[in-house]
Enzyme design. Structure first.
Site, PDB file in Angstrom:
ATOM      1  N   LYS A   1       0.836  -1.210   0.000  1.00 58.35           N
ATOM      2  CA  LYS A   1       0.000   0.000   0.000  1.00 58.35           C
ATOM      3  C   LYS A   1       0.874   1.264   0.000  1.00 58.35           C
ATOM      4  O   LYS A   1       0.647   2.208  -0.752  1.00 58.35           O
ATOM      5  CB  LYS A   1      -0.929  -0.018   1.219  1.00 58.35           C
ATOM      6  CG  LYS A   1      -1.646   1.268   1.498  1.00 58.35           C
ATOM      7  CD  LYS A   1      -2.662   1.642   0.433  1.00 58.35           C
ATOM      8  CE  LYS A   1      -2.973   3.120   0.505  1.00 58.35           C
ATOM      9  NZ  LYS A   1      -3.935   3.560  -0.483  1.00 58.35           N
TER      10      LYS A   1
ATOM     11  N   CYS B   1      -3.075  10.637   1.208  1.00 60.30           N
ATOM     12  CA  CYS B   1      -2.348   9.440   0.768  1.00 60.30           C
ATOM     13  C   CYS B   1      -0.996   9.812   0.186  1.00 60.30           C
ATOM     14  O   CYS B   1       0.031   9.589   0.810  1.00 60.30           O
ATOM     15  CB  CYS B   1      -3.188   8.680  -0.254  1.00 60.30           C
ATOM     16  SG  CYS B   1      -4.630   7.911   0.498  1.00 60.30           S
TER      17      CYS B   1
HETATM   18  N1  LIG Z   1      -9.013   9.410   2.038  1.00 59.57           N
HETATM   19  C1  LIG Z   1      -8.438   8.661   1.106  1.00 59.57           C
HETATM   20  O1  LIG Z   1      -8.444   8.973  -0.069  1.00 59.57           O
HETATM   21  C2  LIG Z   1      -7.783   7.332   1.462  1.00 59.57           C
HETATM   22  C3  LIG Z   1      -7.548   6.380   0.456  1.00 59.57           C
HETATM   23  C4  LIG Z   1      -6.982   5.163   0.797  1.00 59.57           C
HETATM   24  C5  LIG Z   1      -6.635   4.930   2.125  1.00 59.57           C
HETATM   25  N2  LIG Z   1      -6.853   5.872   3.076  1.00 59.57           N
HETATM   26  C6  LIG Z   1      -6.498   5.563   4.456  1.00 59.57           C
HETATM   27  O2  LIG Z   1      -7.685   5.221   5.163  1.00 59.57           O
HETATM   28  C7  LIG Z   1      -7.570   5.593   6.533  1.00 59.57           C
HETATM   29  C8  LIG Z   1      -8.761   6.460   6.911  1.00 59.57           C
HETATM   30  O3  LIG Z   1      -8.678   7.650   6.165  1.00 59.57           O
HETATM   31  P1  LIG Z   1      -9.924   8.612   5.954  1.00 59.57           P
HETATM   32  O4  LIG Z   1      -9.564   9.502   4.818  1.00 59.57           O
HETATM   33  O5  LIG Z   1     -11.178   7.823   5.900  1.00 59.57           O
HETATM   34  O6  LIG Z   1      -9.876   9.426   7.338  1.00 59.57           O
HETATM   35  P2  LIG Z   1     -11.024  10.378   7.889  1.00 59.57           P
HETATM   36  O7  LIG Z   1     -10.343  11.364   8.766  1.00 59.57           O
HETATM   37  O8  LIG Z   1     -11.890  10.861   6.774  1.00 59.57           O
HETATM   38  O9  LIG Z   1     -11.929   9.418   8.781  1.00 59.57           O
HETATM   39  C9  LIG Z   1     -11.518   8.812   9.931  1.00 59.57           C
HETATM   40  C10 LIG Z   1     -12.703   8.713  10.891  1.00 59.57           C
HETATM   41  O10 LIG Z   1     -12.284   7.944  12.018  1.00 59.57           O
HETATM   42  C11 LIG Z   1     -12.902   8.482  13.188  1.00 59.57           C
HETATM   43  N3  LIG Z   1     -12.122   8.001  14.316  1.00 59.57           N
HETATM   44  C12 LIG Z   1     -10.825   8.263  14.616  1.00 59.57           C
HETATM   45  N4  LIG Z   1     -10.452   7.567  15.696  1.00 59.57           N
HETATM   46  C13 LIG Z   1     -11.532   6.838  16.094  1.00 59.57           C
HETATM   47  C14 LIG Z   1     -11.763   5.926  17.138  1.00 59.57           C
HETATM   48  N5  LIG Z   1     -10.794   5.601  18.008  1.00 59.57           N
HETATM   49  N6  LIG Z   1     -12.981   5.367  17.245  1.00 59.57           N
HETATM   50  C15 LIG Z   1     -13.970   5.690  16.373  1.00 59.57           C
HETATM   51  N7  LIG Z   1     -13.818   6.543  15.366  1.00 59.57           N
HETATM   52  C16 LIG Z   1     -12.603   7.109  15.227  1.00 59.57           C
HETATM   53  C17 LIG Z   1     -12.865   9.991  12.949  1.00 59.57           C
HETATM   54  O11 LIG Z   1     -13.822  10.650  13.734  1.00 59.57           O
HETATM   55  C18 LIG Z   1     -13.159  10.070  11.429  1.00 59.57           C
HETATM   56  O12 LIG Z   1     -14.531  10.234  11.183  1.00 59.57           O
HETATM   57  C19 LIG Z   1      -6.225   6.304   6.668  1.00 59.57           C
HETATM   58  O13 LIG Z   1      -5.261   5.380   7.097  1.00 59.57           O
HETATM   59  C20 LIG Z   1      -5.913   6.731   5.255  1.00 59.57           C
HETATM   60  O14 LIG Z   1      -4.526   6.846   5.012  1.00 59.57           O
HETATM   61  C21 LIG Z   1      -7.442   7.054   2.777  1.00 59.57           C
END
Ligand SMILES: NC(=O)c1ccc[n+]([C@@H]2O[C@H](COP(=O)([O-])OP(=O)(O)OC[C@H]3O[C@@H](n4cnc5c(N)ncnc54)[C@H](O)[C@@H]3O)[C@@H](O)[C@H]2O)c1
Length: 406
Positions: free
Chosen positions: A201, A255
């Site tokens: 990844k 990312c």
């Molecule tokens: N956004 C992208 O384009 C993308 C693409 C691929 C992978 N990712 C990966 O996916 C993961 C999530 O990214 P995202 O963009 O969805 O983040 P985000 O910030 O949009 O969402 C994360 C959510 O998790 C919640 N959260 C955090 N800690 C928590 C806990 N302990 N209990 C319950 N809820 C909790 C937050 O309130 C938030 O709503 C990251 O590792 C990111 O690198 C993101």
């Protein structure tokens, strides 16, 4: 039943996709406002096809709560930023979520980490949390890594069609989780070990970052010696084994502007090309700012308040502004104790920065010089409105002759 932990850009569509494909899903997020919005029947961000998917999932019975559930599969999709000093992954959100899962999960449960992490993170940070809670991994609790590849702007399509990677200690558990994802995913799903899944990844996003940096570096070289980078890339790409990306004003999002740093942080004496590439990409907003001053000088313009940045998000046609080049540029400008640039983005309806406009026409009326930072469809459809302005087109989308490039 699946408990998806973290309902952001990745967790929410994943939960909705599973629910709308016959899997019983409860989504948990500790953000009460976010959960209340979902429970009020509204999605929390804009994305093509998301509202329809949301309606399908609601009909299928998806629930949203702030509470962790007692169930047999947990999918953890919480943020994984990097530490700005060490550049290493900051696993604190993942650790906190897994700690909370441990408080409720029964023996036999599988914890799937979907969040992007650097190779070895699960070994170093997640396994100890499970063991400290008295569970034996592989006996009481199974551990899986299922990183996500989707791109904002095309998430629903990509969730359905992308190939995926599942990393597991135990092949049989990996196959079981593969089946879960295969409930909706039409792509190929490869089962491997956890560290390989972690690394793939990060490597995928690093590949993109290095290739973007190459295009950005070419733009700088060409600018320095007055060559047309777009013409050069176009001709080079006619070579059967060359495929250069397009330069731009920088990289944002959670990312490509983040994950490659994990490798720099973990392997500082080895990840040299990656380190330089990230610095090149991070330097692009400053490069654009210098171009703005250069062009103002050439045009005899002195009033920075007559210059406007079109676009605040990190890419076109999404409402995600995290780490966006425009925000980086504005921060840089403030560091130089200068302000006054005007800003507009059709996707950002709340006031988030100073001098922000909410109507394209009002924005354009208030400036003489427009910097196209983001190639939203809106500006492509309204090219005519830029005529007569000084334009710095950071994406080479303007079809008229009188235009500046990076
Ligand atoms: N956004 C992208 O384009 C993308 C693409 C691929 C992978 N990712 C990966 O996916 C993961 C999530 O990214 P995202 O963009 O969805 O983040 P985000 O910030 O949009 O969402 C994360 C959510 O998790 C919640 N959260 C955090 N800690 C928590 C806990 N302990 N209990 C319950 N809820 C909790 C937050 O309130 C938030 O709503 C990251 O590792 C990111 O690198 C993101």
């Amino acid at each position: 039943m699946i408990n998806v932990i973290g309902l952001g850009y990745i967790g929410l569509p994943t939960a909705l996709m599973m629910a709308s494909h016959g899997v019983e899903v409860i989504g948990t997020d500790y953000n009460k406002e976010l959960v209340a919005t979902l429970n009020a029947g509204k999605t929390t961000f804009k994305e093509d096809g998301l509202d329809d998917l949301f309606q399908d999932a609601l009909k299928a019975g998806i629930k949203f709560t702030t509470e962790y559930q007692v169930t047999d599969v947990y999918i953890v999709s919480v943020p994984t930023p990097y530490d700005k000093f060490s550049k290493k992954v900051d696993a604190c959100y993942v650790v906190a979520a897994v700690k909370d899962v441990m408080k409720v999960c029964p023996k036999g449960a599988t914890v799937v980490i979907e969040s992007t992490v650097s190779p070895g993170t699960i070994e170093k940070f997640v396994r100890p949390v499970i063991e400290e809670n008295g569970f034996t991994i592989g006996v009481d609790i199974n551990l899986v890594h299922a990183p996500e590849r989707i791109i904002p702007g095309n998430m629903v399509y990509e969730l359905l069609h992308n190939n995926r990677t599942i990393g597991a200690d135990d092949k049989a558990i990996g196959e079981k989780i593969k089946e879960l994802y295969a409930s909706f995913c039409q792509g190929e799903i490869v089962v491997t070990d956890i560290k390989t899944a972690e690394m793939t990844k990060v490597v995928e996003n690093t590949f993109r970052a290095v290739n973007i940096a190459f295009a950005n570096e070419l733009a700088k070289i060409c600018r320095h010696d007055n060559m047309d980078v777009y013409e050069i890339i176009k001709i080079c790409n006619m070579h059967p084994r060359v495929n250069i990306l397009q330069p731009g004003p920088g990289v944002g999002g959670h990312c490509i502007s983040v994950d490659p740093w994990f490798l720099v942080g973990d392997y500082p004496s080895l990840a040299k090309v990656i380190d330089e590439s990230m610095k090149t990409n991070d330097g692009m907003p400053d490069f654009v700012l210098n171009r703005i001053y250069e062009i103002m000088k050439e045009k005899g313009m002195t009033d920075i308040t007559r210059v406007g940045l079109y676009g605040l998000t990190y890419k076109e046609n999404v409402d995600d502004m995290r780490e966006s080049p425009t925000l980086q540029l504005l921060e840089s400008q403030e560091r130089h104790l200068a302000t006054g640039l005007k800003v507009y983005d059709p996707f950002i309806t709340k006031d988030v920065v100073a001098n922000q406009y909410h109507s394209l026409d009002e924005f354009l009326d208030s400036v003489d010089f427009v910097v196209v930072m983001v190639k939203h469809d809106e500006i492509k459809k309204n090219m005519d409105k830029l005529k007569g302005k000084v334009v710095l087109d950071c994406h080479n989308i303007c079809s008229f002759d009188e235009v500046y490039h990076i």
